[in-house]
Design a protein around this motif. Structure first.
Motif, PDB file in Angstrom:
ATOM      1  N   LEU A 162      38.770 -28.915  54.356  1.00 40.73           N
ATOM      2  CA  LEU A 162      39.685 -29.958  54.836  1.00 40.73           C
ATOM      3  C   LEU A 162      39.871 -31.053  53.790  1.00 40.73           C
ATOM      4  O   LEU A 162      40.983 -31.563  53.598  1.00 40.73           O
ATOM      5  CB  LEU A 162      39.142 -30.562  56.135  1.00 40.73           C
ATOM      6  CG  LEU A 162      39.156 -29.663  57.379  1.00 40.73           C
ATOM      7  CD1 LEU A 162      38.485 -30.363  58.555  1.00 40.73           C
ATOM      8  CD2 LEU A 162      40.574 -29.257  57.750  1.00 40.73           C
ATOM      9  N   LYS A 163      38.785 -31.398  53.104  1.00 42.29           N
ATOM     10  CA  LYS A 163      38.873 -32.410  52.045  1.00 42.29           C
ATOM     11  C   LYS A 163      39.745 -31.915  50.901  1.00 42.29           C
ATOM     12  O   LYS A 163      40.531 -32.684  50.322  1.00 42.29           O
ATOM     13  CB  LYS A 163      37.465 -32.738  51.542  1.00 42.29           C
ATOM     14  CG  LYS A 163      37.432 -33.808  50.469  1.00 42.29           C
ATOM     15  CD  LYS A 163      35.998 -34.103  50.038  1.00 42.29           C
ATOM     16  CE  LYS A 163      35.952 -35.159  48.944  1.00 42.29           C
ATOM     17  NZ  LYS A 163      34.557 -35.444  48.509  1.00 42.29           N
ATOM     18  N   HIS A 164      39.626 -30.632  50.580  1.00 41.59           N
ATOM     19  CA  HIS A 164      40.394 -30.036  49.483  1.00 41.59           C
ATOM     20  C   HIS A 164      41.890 -30.056  49.774  1.00 41.59           C
ATOM     21  O   HIS A 164      42.705 -30.331  48.884  1.00 41.59           O
ATOM     22  CB  HIS A 164      39.908 -28.601  49.258  1.00 41.59           C
ATOM     23  CG  HIS A 164      40.695 -27.853  48.231  1.00 41.59           C
ATOM     24  ND1 HIS A 164      40.587 -28.095  46.878  1.00 41.59           N
ATOM     25  CD2 HIS A 164      41.621 -26.861  48.359  1.00 41.59           C
ATOM     26  CE1 HIS A 164      41.387 -27.282  46.214  1.00 41.59           C
ATOM     27  NE2 HIS A 164      42.030 -26.522  47.094  1.00 41.59           N
ATOM     28  N   TYR A 165      42.257 -29.771  51.032  1.00 46.89           N
ATOM     29  CA  TYR A 165      43.677 -29.646  51.378  1.00 46.89           C
ATOM     30  C   TYR A 165      44.297 -30.944  51.910  1.00 46.89           C
ATOM     31  O   TYR A 165      45.502 -31.172  51.742  1.00 46.89           O
ATOM     32  CB  TYR A 165      43.859 -28.549  52.427  1.00 46.89           C
ATOM     33  CG  TYR A 165      43.846 -27.156  51.849  1.00 46.89           C
ATOM     34  CD1 TYR A 165      44.971 -26.619  51.226  1.00 46.89           C
ATOM     35  CD2 TYR A 165      42.700 -26.373  51.909  1.00 46.89           C
ATOM     36  CE1 TYR A 165      44.968 -25.343  50.688  1.00 46.89           C
ATOM     37  CE2 TYR A 165      42.676 -25.088  51.374  1.00 46.89           C
ATOM     38  CZ  TYR A 165      43.807 -24.580  50.761  1.00 46.89           C
ATOM     39  OH  TYR A 165      43.792 -23.316  50.215  1.00 46.89           O
ATOM     40  N   PHE A 166      43.506 -31.784  52.555  1.00 46.61           N
ATOM     41  CA  PHE A 166      44.083 -32.953  53.231  1.00 46.61           C
ATOM     42  C   PHE A 166      43.590 -34.288  52.698  1.00 46.61           C
ATOM     43  O   PHE A 166      44.110 -35.328  53.099  1.00 46.61           O
ATOM     44  CB  PHE A 166      43.775 -32.882  54.739  1.00 46.61           C
ATOM     45  CG  PHE A 166      44.346 -31.675  55.415  1.00 46.61           C
ATOM     46  CD1 PHE A 166      45.677 -31.632  55.782  1.00 46.61           C
ATOM     47  CD2 PHE A 166      43.549 -30.567  55.662  1.00 46.61           C
ATOM     48  CE1 PHE A 166      46.205 -30.521  56.411  1.00 46.61           C
ATOM     49  CE2 PHE A 166      44.069 -29.447  56.291  1.00 46.61           C
ATOM     50  CZ  PHE A 166      45.404 -29.424  56.665  1.00 46.61           C
ATOM     51  N   GLY A 167      42.569 -34.274  51.848  1.00 47.84           N
ATOM     52  CA  GLY A 167      42.067 -35.516  51.314  1.00 47.84           C
ATOM     53  C   GLY A 167      40.787 -35.971  51.987  1.00 47.84           C
ATOM     54  O   GLY A 167      40.387 -35.471  53.048  1.00 47.84           O
ATOM     55  N   LYS A 168      40.153 -36.957  51.376  1.00 45.79           N
ATOM     56  CA  LYS A 168      38.833 -37.417  51.799  1.00 45.79           C
ATOM     57  C   LYS A 168      38.819 -37.978  53.211  1.00 45.79           C
ATOM     58  O   LYS A 168      37.997 -37.576  54.049  1.00 45.79           O
ATOM     59  CB  LYS A 168      38.334 -38.475  50.807  1.00 45.79           C
ATOM     60  CG  LYS A 168      36.989 -39.083  51.167  1.00 45.79           C
ATOM     61  CD  LYS A 168      36.589 -40.138  50.141  1.00 45.79           C
ATOM     62  CE  LYS A 168      35.273 -40.805  50.536  1.00 45.79           C
ATOM     63  NZ  LYS A 168      34.878 -41.847  49.546  1.00 45.79           N
ATOM     64  N   TRP A 169      39.737 -38.901  53.504  1.00 46.63           N
ATOM     65  CA  TRP A 169      39.681 -39.589  54.790  1.00 46.63           C
ATOM     66  C   TRP A 169      40.119 -38.688  55.938  1.00 46.63           C
ATOM     67  O   TRP A 169      39.572 -38.760  57.048  1.00 46.63           O
ATOM     68  CB  TRP A 169      40.526 -40.862  54.746  1.00 46.63           C
ATOM     69  CG  TRP A 169      39.911 -41.892  53.850  1.00 46.63           C
ATOM     70  CD1 TRP A 169      40.350 -42.286  52.622  1.00 46.63           C
ATOM     71  CD2 TRP A 169      38.706 -42.613  54.115  1.00 46.63           C
ATOM     72  NE1 TRP A 169      39.506 -43.217  52.085  1.00 46.63           N
ATOM     73  CE2 TRP A 169      38.480 -43.437  52.977  1.00 46.63           C
ATOM     74  CE3 TRP A 169      37.800 -42.654  55.157  1.00 46.63           C
ATOM     75  CZ2 TRP A 169      37.388 -44.291  52.889  1.00 46.63           C
ATOM     76  CZ3 TRP A 169      36.704 -43.493  55.083  1.00 46.63           C
ATOM     77  CH2 TRP A 169      36.510 -44.302  53.958  1.00 46.63           C
ATOM     78  N   ALA A 170      41.084 -37.836  55.691  1.00 41.85           N
ATOM     79  CA  ALA A 170      41.495 -36.876  56.714  1.00 41.85           C
ATOM     80  C   ALA A 170      40.348 -35.919  57.028  1.00 41.85           C
ATOM     81  O   ALA A 170      40.135 -35.541  58.187  1.00 41.85           O
ATOM     82  CB  ALA A 170      42.724 -36.097  56.252  1.00 41.85           C
ATOM     83  N   ALA A 171      39.599 -35.561  55.984  1.00 39.78           N
ATOM     84  CA  ALA A 171      38.450 -34.675  56.179  1.00 39.78           C
ATOM     85  C   ALA A 171      37.360 -35.361  56.994  1.00 39.78           C
ATOM     86  O   ALA A 171      36.704 -34.720  57.826  1.00 39.78           O
ATOM     87  CB  ALA A 171      37.898 -34.230  54.828  1.00 39.78           C
ATOM     88  N   LYS A 172      37.163 -36.650  56.755  1.00 42.12           N
ATOM     89  CA  LYS A 172      36.148 -37.381  57.528  1.00 42.12           C
ATOM     90  C   LYS A 172      36.535 -37.452  59.007  1.00 42.12           C
ATOM     91  O   LYS A 172      35.683 -37.317  59.892  1.00 42.12           O
ATOM     92  CB  LYS A 172      35.957 -38.785  56.949  1.00 42.12           C
ATOM     93  CG  LYS A 172      35.193 -38.815  55.627  1.00 42.12           C
ATOM     94  CD  LYS A 172      34.953 -40.233  55.166  1.00 42.12           C
ATOM     95  CE  LYS A 172      34.157 -40.278  53.862  1.00 42.12           C
ATOM     96  NZ  LYS A 172      32.761 -39.813  54.056  1.00 42.12           N
ATOM     97  N   VAL A 173      37.810 -37.684  59.261  1.00 40.47           N
ATOM     98  CA  VAL A 173      38.285 -37.712  60.648  1.00 40.47           C
ATOM     99  C   VAL A 173      38.108 -36.338  61.289  1.00 40.47           C
ATOM    100  O   VAL A 173      37.602 -36.208  62.414  1.00 40.47           O
ATOM    101  CB  VAL A 173      39.760 -38.151  60.718  1.00 40.47           C
ATOM    102  CG1 VAL A 173      40.298 -38.000  62.144  1.00 40.47           C
ATOM    103  CG2 VAL A 173      39.907 -39.588  60.252  1.00 40.47           C
ATOM    104  N   GLY A 174      38.511 -35.294  60.543  1.00 43.89           N
ATOM    105  CA  GLY A 174      38.346 -33.937  61.040  1.00 43.89           C
ATOM    106  C   GLY A 174      36.889 -33.583  61.258  1.00 43.89           C
ATOM    107  O   GLY A 174      36.532 -32.939  62.255  1.00 43.89           O
ATOM    108  N   GLY A 175      36.040 -34.025  60.328  1.00 45.15           N
ATOM    109  CA  GLY A 175      34.612 -33.791  60.469  1.00 45.15           C
ATOM    110  C   GLY A 175      34.036 -34.478  61.694  1.00 45.15           C
ATOM    111  O   GLY A 175      33.177 -33.921  62.396  1.00 45.15           O
TER     112      GLY A 175
END
Length: 366
Positions: free
Chosen positions: A76-89
């Motif tokens: 998710l971090k690779h495709y959507f960026g750091k903060w989007a990945a944190k939200v997804g996580g």
């Protein structure tokens, strides 16, 4: 890139981790649940559910091949960026945490109902939290080894259900498709939810030693689960009549009462005592995935502190809101709705995005 050195799991551990998460307390009521929808044709829905779950599992593997050295969080971090990945996580941590909490409490409720009726759920949860913490605080390799040991230790339970066939009437299964395919289709709402758990492949993939075996691994895991469900469901169908089976709350346990052994008086109690270990193979990986996601969000390697607080919150929740059968049914219904989204809809949507992203990237390069 994740550091998986010393944490890698074998294909056997990978298979049995996925299989373990799929088999929980739901199997105790499965024969009744499918019989209410389609009578003794309900077992057909289990096979259809296996097909749908397997296709979705293979889609998950195809997604993870795009970022093989990380979990779904890194992807998710690779495709959507750091903060989007944190939200997804955070969303995934809450989702798997709810699954773990529900399974944890339900495990304690069944222990109380069948083994220790005079012990409170609150005390049972405290007692279960101690070994859970000792196992989950380690890496996934330890939980994988535990799943293998439990599988080998409890595989004999299925032999008992095979033996129950001789105590029943195979004619109970005939004729096939008595009312057509419509009742069987109605069981799909149940038969696809019983395979939920294969989505932990999102987290297991980077730890797998030989990633080329990931696809066959999820197929084998789903197939083992399907065989176990079919044996148990068909065993209950041949022992009880089509009308009788819906009158039992847990026909999976009740069917064991027809088996008579000279050296054991209450066979179902012995089986359930062992089945507690099987239920733990569902709870522990879900706990690990939830606290692992929490640690990843804060950039921590050690997940023992989030695990500790997860267990504390679980105990406090039970103390403040004592569980009941009615509350358990309501919670199960809501969690099932969420599981449809995360286990089936989310992988398909993410796969579509990854394919479109790759296509657009190739076109821009050309």
């Amino acid at each position: 890139m994740m550091n998986v050195q010393g944490k890698q799991i074998s294909i056997v551990q990978y298979i049995l981790l996925i299989h373990g998460v799929q088999v929980g307390v739901g199997v105790l009521t499965l024969p009744r649940d499918v019989a209410e929808k389609a009578g003794t044709d309900g077992w057909i829905g289990i096979i259809i559910g296996w097909f749908i779950a397997t296709i979705t599992s293979l889609i998950i593997i195809q997604i993870m091949k795009k970022y093989p050295n990380g979990t779904i969080l890194d992807l998710l971090k690779h495709y959507f960026g750091k903060w989007a990945a944190k939200v997804g996580g955070g969303i995934l941590a809450v989702y798997f945490g709810l699954l773990a909490l529900y399974s944890f409490i339900t495990e304690a409720m069944f222990i109380q109902a069948w083994v220790l009726p005079r012990v409170s759920i609150f005390l049972l949860l405290i007692l279960l939290s101690i070994p859970s913490y000792l196992l989950v605080r380690n890496n996934i390799q330890i939980i994988g080894r535990y799943s293998v040991v439990v599988f080998l230790m409890t595989i004999w339970i299925l032999v008992l259900y095979v033996y129950s066939f001789k105590e029943g009437q195979i004619l109970n299964l005939l004729p096939l498709l008595k009312e057509g395919w419509q009742p069987v289709v109605k069981t799909l709402k149940i038969s696809i939810i019983i395979y939920v758990g294969f989505d932990i492949a999102f987290y297991l993939y980077p730890f797998l030693e030989k990633k080329e075996n990931a696809s066959i691994g999820v197929v084998i895991a789903n197939t083992i689960t399907m065989i176990a469900y079919l044996i148990i469901t068909l065993g209950a169908f041949v022992v009880f009549s089509p009308d009788e089976i819906t009158k039992f709350n847990e026909p999976t346990i009740t069917v064991l009462k027809v088996i008579e052994l000279t050296f054991i008086e209450r066979l179902e109690i012995v089986v359930f005592a062992f089945y507690i270990f099987v239920m733990s193979t569902k709870v522990l990986p879900l706990m690990f995935v939830s606290v692992f996601s929490t640690s990843w969000i804060f950039g921590k390697v050690d997940h023992s502190k989030p695990l500790f607080w997860f267990l504390v919150i679980s105990v406090i929740y039970v103390l403040l809101f004592p569980p009941s059968v009615r509350m358990d049914l309501i919670l199960a219904k809501e969690i099932h709705r969420i599981s449809y989204l995360f286990s089936y809809v989310f992988p398909i949507c993410l796969w579509g995005y990854v394919l479109i992203h790759g296509l657009m990237k190739r076109r821009s390069l050309n």
